[in-house]
Design a protein around this motif. Structure first.
Motif, short mmCIF file in Angstrom:
data_model
loop_
_atom_site.label_atom_id
_atom_site.label_comp_id
_atom_site.label_asym_id
_atom_site.label_seq_id
_atom_site.Cartn_x
_atom_site.Cartn_y
_atom_site.Cartn_z
N VAL A 131 13.89 65.96 -32.90
CA VAL A 131 14.18 65.79 -31.48
C VAL A 131 12.97 66.10 -30.59
N SER A 144 11.91 63.06 -28.91
CA SER A 144 12.88 62.34 -28.08
C SER A 144 12.61 62.55 -26.59
N ASP A 145 13.35 61.83 -25.79
CA ASP A 145 13.32 61.98 -24.34
C ASP A 145 14.29 63.11 -23.99
N GLN A 199 17.21 62.78 -21.75
CA GLN A 199 18.34 62.01 -22.28
C GLN A 199 18.72 62.50 -23.67
N LEU A 200 18.61 63.80 -23.91
CA LEU A 200 18.76 64.35 -25.25
C LEU A 200 20.09 64.00 -25.89
N GLU A 223 20.00 60.40 -26.81
CA GLU A 223 19.05 60.20 -27.90
C GLU A 223 19.64 60.65 -29.24
N CYS A 224 20.29 61.81 -29.25
CA CYS A 224 20.90 62.31 -30.48
C CYS A 224 22.01 61.38 -30.97
N ARG A 237 22.23 58.23 -30.37
CA ARG A 237 21.58 56.99 -30.81
C ARG A 237 21.06 57.14 -32.24
N MET A 238 20.52 58.29 -32.57
CA MET A 238 19.99 58.51 -33.91
C MET A 238 21.11 58.60 -34.94
N PHE A 272 11.83 57.86 -33.15
CA PHE A 272 12.09 57.80 -31.71
C PHE A 272 11.18 56.79 -31.00
#
Length: 158
Positions: free
Chosen positions: A10, A13-14, A17-18, A21-22, A24-25, A132
């Motif tokens: 992470v 990541s951004d 937008q954590l 982002e999480c 999405r992963m 990412f």
């Protein structure tokens, strides 16, 4: 041998937008998210060695008490560093000593470096920038997972 686990870091990541982002992963196929410096309950214990530490520094007693062994393939502290290939033999040595242990690599790992990591016996892959920063993280996650699974099927069958 333990199954392939892809763990996006992470740190790449951004953070604004954590949560997204999480999600999405995970939706992209990642089983774990690597969250440095975040502690919580019911976590697994791991032992890490830096690029300059020999794998023999991890004693059998310490390794057997840990859930996972981590070989840093960059110097800890910041993302986007170049993979240090001289760390790969440490993975192979640890895999030979601990065939059932999760062995993780972290640092500079991506589509160009996953092969040597997987062939050496790493089954937990931390990849930050490679995942990412990808146009389609799902493709990269699957590529990393497939490479580890192929190495396990051809090199580490019991």
């Amino acid at each position: 041998m333990p199954r392939a686990i892809i763990s996006p870091s992470v740190l790449a990541s951004d953070f604004g937008q954590l949560t997204a982002e999480c999600k999405r992963m995970i939706k992209g196929g990642a089983e774990w998210l690597h969250m440095e410096k975040i502690h919580g309950r019911n976590m697994k214990a791991g032992v890490a060695i830096s690029p300059d530490t020999p794998s023999t520094a991890i004693s059998d007693e310490v390794a057997n008490a840990a859930d996972m062994l981590l070989v840093m393939t960059v110097y800890p502290g910041r993302g986007g560093q170049k993979f240090i290939e001289r760390c790969v033999p440490k993975v192979a040595e640890l895999r030979a000593r601990f065939p059932e242990k999760d062995i993780e690599v972290d640092g500079g790992v991506g589509p160009k470096t996953i092969g040597v990591c997987a062939d050496a016996g790493s089954n937990v892959i931390v990849a930050g920038t490679a995942i990412f920063g990808a146009e389609d993280p799902t493709v990269v996650i699957q590529q990393l997972k497939d490479t580890v699974n192929t190495a396990q099927a051809t090199k580490f069958t019991l």
